[in-house]
Each structure stands twice: as structure tokens, then as C-alpha cells.
Design an enzyme around this catalytic site. Structure first.
Site, PDB file in Angstrom:
ATOM      1  N   GLY A  13     -60.813 -35.986 -30.947  1.00 33.11           N
ATOM      2  CA  GLY A  13     -59.568 -36.749 -30.902  1.00 33.11           C
ATOM      3  C   GLY A  13     -59.371 -37.511 -29.604  1.00 33.11           C
ATOM      4  CB  VAL A  14     -59.504 -36.502 -26.009  1.00 38.07           C
ATOM      5  CG1 VAL A  14     -59.457 -37.216 -24.664  1.00 38.07           C
ATOM      6  CG2 VAL A  14     -58.386 -35.482 -26.118  1.00 38.07           C
ATOM      7  CB  VAL A 166     -54.189 -29.711 -14.626  1.00 35.67           C
ATOM      8  CG1 VAL A 166     -52.870 -28.980 -14.405  1.00 35.67           C
ATOM      9  CG2 VAL A 166     -55.358 -28.833 -14.206  1.00 35.67           C
ATOM     10  CB  ALA A 168     -52.208 -34.307 -21.064  1.00 35.79           C
ATOM     11  CG  LEU A 170     -47.511 -34.471 -17.161  1.00 32.88           C
ATOM     12  CD1 LEU A 170     -46.986 -33.035 -17.065  1.00 32.88           C
ATOM     13  CD2 LEU A 170     -46.361 -35.451 -17.036  1.00 32.88           C
ATOM     14  N   GLY A 221     -48.201 -26.239 -36.290  1.00 28.97           N
ATOM     15  CA  GLY A 221     -49.377 -26.820 -35.643  1.00 28.97           C
ATOM     16  C   GLY A 221     -49.268 -26.839 -34.132  1.00 28.97           C
ATOM     17  CD  GLU A 224     -56.202 -24.228 -29.490  1.00 28.40           C
ATOM     18  OE1 GLU A 224     -57.158 -24.398 -30.275  1.00 28.40           O
ATOM     19  OE2 GLU A 224     -55.789 -25.131 -28.729  1.00 28.40           O
ATOM     20  CG  ASP A 235     -55.767 -23.908 -22.226  1.00 27.32           C
ATOM     21  OD1 ASP A 235     -56.882 -24.463 -22.119  1.00 27.32           O
ATOM     22  OD2 ASP A 235     -54.688 -24.541 -22.216  1.00 27.32           O
ATOM     23  CE  LYS A 239     -54.217 -26.799 -19.567  1.00 30.70           C
ATOM     24  NZ  LYS A 239     -53.102 -26.835 -20.537  1.00 30.70           N
TER      25      LYS A 239
END
Lengths: 382, 382
Positions: A13-14, A166, A168, A170, A221, A224, A235, A239
Site C-alpha cells: 500500500g505505501v 515513526v 508516519a 508527522l 479494521g 492488525e 510495534d 519506534k
């Protein structure tokens, strides 16, 4: 004119969103005197590359076709039919990436963009840095690998960008780097860096049982597929490690104190997902409820935070003042509070959406634009 | 190794703090492979420059002596006694700056740092850009000059940095530039960009009369010597113009709608300061109190904001939701909320101290480090 040759690893997706942004920003980048030249794209199995990486690039319609093929779950191999590219598989991929970086070394250098989720890319990334290339990461794993490998990757900090690892898009990493390089030493970072856990904690605070919030978040959604991947805190720990290492902490992932929101006996190794959701989760409600009541009785709120101070780095539930940016956080926004000499009483606060393919891809693209001066002033241009 | 030749204009509080930071960061910058070479410093009357700008630089003890002389209110001319520098005065200064930029053009280019508060520097700044140099600003005035001059100054955006013109060291400009260059169009910025007015509004909200808050803020040194310089909103308007122009608004300072917190008849042209403080200010209490009550009755709070949207740019009192970052602001922190495609429902928020010599100087230094790639890959190095 800066011409930046890009090789993209990872077309999930990214990665696909990044390619679409690269294409839609062409008029803008042209105004700014920058040309992003996509010379190769790979996923975990295959790679397509342009024949002449020095001067040529994939056409935009080819890249859009590639995005469509990958969206449909098909293989990059389907693109061989177009005849526009060379295709590589398996171990050929790594060799070809190095070939491309080597070919570009004497002109501008390659910009290798890692939007994969693989822990296997770090060797290639470090080699590209050694070949006078640049690396831009959305992939957290290379930065959380053992220090022995990490040190090689960060050996030339100006050639490495990783804003989207970290929060996204931001501007957390960019801001920390600005502060550190200008002699404003950071002594404390505390933040909520999981949109999922932020959402869960603010809903639970509102009175809903933990198990109900997690179950509905999964349905929406927001988690995960196995919500334990969020609830484990791992996760967030990755970070936290990335931030701690930026501040100079010489630590490994396993030295971070991580509080999981479920006990080990309910972990994936010991309990199937269905059983966890139906029977395990509700058993956790009471303890969380008590923690929240205790926080409230202290005039605080409970948040799942990452905390980095001079001597420690930890991840878990913590009471914070309800009047702080962290305490006032609602919904799935991320927030980071940074304390330094200049921001000693009140922190520097950065807050906003910290997840999503679009936002993550925008962060990667901003990083690519941020290294343009290295490509603008390449030896051949001088 | 990147060697950046710096010429500093303005040695008030920010300029002197910058010099001290440059010196104290030497070990750090050495690690990063950057050398900041101060080749000249000027104030409004005099300039000292090193004889050989291509390879030499002022010694750190000379720069510290310069800071001390300026702190004591003495003239740069006192430094002639040291014999280490050439001294220029009056119209010689501009010519010498251009001489230095010209001499450095074929090597790395000059980095001209404007920490003055002068509206007269813009011609020099633009000339230095034309001579392949870079410009870093803490001075807002060049960016708020008429578009005719502004356009020349921003003709090469990578060679111009000005983080400290809005919110001091807060990463407002860097973040906006990242978003814009990566195709995340910004459709709304709303912020509190005056620590003084932020403090005044949050104190008034707490129930104290406006006149009392302004008077005590003046006593505490939170305002300009004449608090009308803050209350007029013109400083906020300059910041709003800088942000609006970044977003592509083709507007001039006088086309911004600015709400002054005192009427024209109480302005400096019509009323002496003493009379304003003793008799004018108290007459304003009731109207402000009514505005606050009205905001509260709507479930909002009143803030002095800058607001930039697609079709407008204004500065003044506005009701905002008490649950927003802006609404929850307390004390003298600045806050900026940025809305874009990626941050559409919830804004990207940046908050923290937005004033002070230290913070401002750190922002300037971060900008200088941010242009290092231009100097690293200079023609002579290639």
C-alpha cells in the site's frame, strides 16, 4: 535541475501510494527543478528495472500499470509482457540493486527507497550508502536491527532519511534531527505512537470494557488481523528504539522494557486467536479497569506510551497528567512530547494522524525531496 | 567535510546567542563533518570581516569577545584594537558583503545570516542568492516586503531558510515545506503565534480584567516596551503573511485583515504610552469581557489567531472549540494547526515555546545545518 534516480523496494500500500504521488507531483517538482526518475521497483519475489539506469526511467503509465497489477494481487512478472523492462527474481534482485547503485555512483548516486516490511534489506541498504547512494525508509526493521548492522546503516546520516518509521508523515524525526544538530539536547521524549492503542485507551477511559473496545476495533479494521500484534507493544517498542538510538542510546530491541497488554499464556504461541478473542480478552477487563480508576483517583489519565529518558527506554501503560497534550489525546492521533533545554517546562508537541498509506507515503516523498541537494550537486553536474 | 562560510548580520540577543551556539556545537559539528566558518559580523553601523574569506575564519575567542562587547552596548569598532579583522562602516558594509559573496561564489558560496530586525537587508539578501549563496533569516521583514522584492528573494527556495521567522525554533516552516513539496496540499492554517497575546487571552479567560493582565504582563517583561506593539496584531500579521505566501497567496501585508486590540484613537500617534496604560486600557475591559462571555455561551473560548484559508488571510480574535489544541492552549506557548489532505479531520499540530533568543538562535542554527549539502557538494569539492 536535480535528477534523483529512485529504486523502490516494496510495492504494498505505501509503495504504490508513493509511486502515485511521485506521478501526481510531477508538475510541482518540475517547478522546483527536481526530477524523480524511477529506475526500478521490486517486491519480495521479483524486480523490474529499466535497461539504461543512467539516463532513462519508467514511463508513468508503466508505473500506474504496475500499481494496478500489484493492487490486484498479481506478480510483477506480468509486466514482462510490456517489453519495457528487465525482470529479475530471487537472488538476482540483490545483485541487480548493487549493479544499479554501482552504475550510478559516478554520476548522482542511487536513492534506494525501502517501503517493505522486511528485516532482510539492511545489507543492501548499507551497501548502497557505501556506494555514495542515499536511503529513505518507511521500513522500521533495518533501524531496529542489532547495533553492529545499525551503525553501518547510519554511518553517513545525511544520506539516510526515515521520517515515516515513526508517526508516519508527522515531522518527528526531522524535528529531533534539527534539535540535535543545533545543540538543543533532548532529555525526554514521551509519546503515544500507536493509533490503535491510543484509540483503545481513550475508549476504555470513556467507560467501555477493554475486551469490547478491542473486539470492535478489530471489526472496524483499526487493529492488525491478530490484535495481539498491537497489544504486545512490540510495534511501539520498535519506534521507541528508533527514537532512543537517535538520541544516542546504545541499546538493542530486547533491552527495552515492554509491557504487553496480555499475559504470555494468552500469546499466539499458547492460545489460538478465536479463543483469545472469546475467552482471553474478557479476563483482562478488570485489571485494566482498576488501573484506570487508580489513574483517575490521582487526577491523571492512563495512556500506552513510549518513554525515553537519559537512562531508560520503556514502553507500556503510564499515568499522565490529563492537562498534558498526551493526556488530552483522543481517538487514534499520535502525539509526541519532546523536552530539551529550549523546551524545558513545556515540551515541544507534535500531534496528528500517525498511520495510513497516504500519510506514510507523503512522509517518504518529503524525505526524498529533502535529499535533493545531494543530487543537485553531483560530481557530474559540477 | 562541508565548510560553510557564515556572514552574520545583526548581533542583538539572537545573533549573539547564535555565535555562542556555533562555538559550543563545534565538537558535535566536527563529528557530523561540518565546519561553520564565521567570516564576518555586522550590526547596523559597522562590520568586521576576516581578510581571507576563502580559507580563514574568526577565532572563537574573538567571537566571544565580540559578543561581550555588544552585550555591553559598545561598538564593533572596539574590536579593531585586536588587529584580527578589517572594519567597515556605513555604505561600505553592503559593498563588502557583496565582495565576500562574490569571492566565495566560485568555491562554496556564502551563507548570509540575517538576525537583524531591519527592512533594509532584502536587496543584499537577494544579491547573495544571485551569487549562488544561501540566506538564513530570523528577520521577518524581508519576507513581508512587497511581492516584487519577495519574489526575487525566494527565487531559489532551497537556498533560503527562515524557520525562526514564525514560532522561533518550532518546526513550522520546515513542516509546511515538507508537506507542500510532497503533494499534501494545505487548505487551512490556524494558530496562536504571539506568546504575549496567547498569555493575555488565557489570563483574561481566567477572569482577570484585560487592563490588569496587560499591565502586569508589561511589568513581567512579557510585552514590548509599548504593549501596543503586541496588541496591534501587526507582528502576528507579518507571520501570517509569511505563512500565506508559502501557501501561494499572492498578497501584500496591507491586504491582511488585522484586528487591533485597541482603537486607533488610542494608538501611539494619538495617545502617549502613560495615558494609554492609565486611562485607555481600562476602557477596553468591558468589550473584551463581553466577547469572552459570548464565546463561553457558545461552548467556545476566545483566542487571538492567525487564520489562513484558501481565499483569506486574517489576524484577530476568534472563537475556537475549547477541545481543539488551540482552545486548550495555556500560557505563552505558540500553537499551529495545519489542515491538509492527510490531516483533514484532525489537524497536524505543532506546539511549544515560540519566542526567546535561545530558541530562535537554535532555529537559525538548525537551518544552517539543513543547507549543508549545498556546501558539501560545492564545485571545488567535486
Amino acid at each position: 535541475m536535480a535528477s534523483i534516480p529512485l529504486l523502490l523496494m516494496g510495492c504494498g500500500g505505501v509503495g504504490r501510494q508513493l509511486l502515485r504521488h511521485v506521478i501526481s507531483c510531477r508538475p510541482l517538482h518540475s517547478q522546483q527543478g527536481v526530477r524523480l526518475r524511477v529506475v526500478g521497483v521490486c517486491d519480495s519475489k521479483s524486480m523490474v528495472a529499466i535497461s539504461d539506469v543512467l539516463t532513462s526511467e519508467f514511463r508513468d503509465d508503466f508505473l500506474l500499470q504496475l500499481c494496478e497489477i500489484k493492487s490486484n494481487g498479481s506478480s510483477l512478472l506480468d509486466l514482462t509482457k510490456t517489453g519495457e523492462c528487465q525482470v529479475y527474481s530471487g537472488e538476482e534482485i540483490g545483485r541487480k540493486v548493487i549493479d544499479v547503485a554501482t552504475a550510478l555512483r559516478s554520476s548522482s548516486g542511487l536513492a534506494l527507497i525501502d517501503c517493505s516490511a522486511s528485516s532482510e534489506t539492511i545489507g543492501l541498504l548499507s551497501q548502497v550508502i557505501n556506494l555514495d547512494g542515499c536511503v529513505v525508509l518507511a521500513n522500521k526493521k533495518p533501524l531496529t536491527s542489532p547495533l553492529e548492522y545499525y551503525d553501518k546503516l547510519v554511518s553517513q546520516p545525511r544520506r539516510l532519511r526515515h521520517e515515516s518509521t515513526v508517526g508516519a508523515g508527522l515531522p518527528v524525526i526531522a524535528t529531533i534531527n534539527r534539535m540535535l544538530s543545533s545543540g538543543d539536547p533532548i532529555n525526554r521524549i514521551i509519546g503515544s505512537l500507536s493509533g490503535t492503542l491510543g484509540y483503545v485507551m481513550s475508549e476504555v477511559e470513556g467507560g467501555r470494557p477493554f475486551s469490547e473496545v478491542v473486539t470492535s476495533a478489530k471489526k472496524l479494521g483499526f487493529t492488525e488481523p491478530d490484535p495481539r500484534d498491537d497489544l504486545s507493544g512490540m510495534d511501539v517498542a520498535r519506534k521507541a528504539l528508533i527514537l532512543a538510538r537517535l538520541l544516542g542510546h546504545r541499546i538493542e530491541l530486547d533491552s527495552i522494557k515492554v509491557e504487553s497488554l496480555y499475559p504470555e499464556k494468552m500469546g499466539p504461541a499458547n492460545m489460538p486467536l478465536d479463543e483469545f478473542l472469546a475467552k482471553g480478552l474478557p479476563l483482562l477487563d478488570e485489571a485494566i479497569q482498576k488501573r484506570i480508576e487508580s489513574a483517575v483517583s490521582n487526577g491523571n489519565v492512563l495512556r500506552y506510551v513510549c518513554l525515553i529518558e537519559e537512562s531508560r527506554c520503556g514502553v507500556g501503560l503510564q499515568e499522565v497528567s490529563k492537562d498534558s497534550a498526551l493526556g488530552r489525546l483522543q481517538g487514534s492521533d499520535n502525539v509526541v512530547e519532546i523536552y530539551s533545554r529550549c523546551y524545558s517546562k513545556q515540551p515541544l508537541v507534535i500531534q496528528g494522524a500517525g498511520a495510513g498509506n497516504d500519510t506514510t507515503a507523503v512522509g517518504v516523498l518529503a524525505d526524498i525531496l529533502d535529499i535533493q541537494d545531494i543530487f543537485r550537486h553531483s560530481p557530474s553536474a559540477a
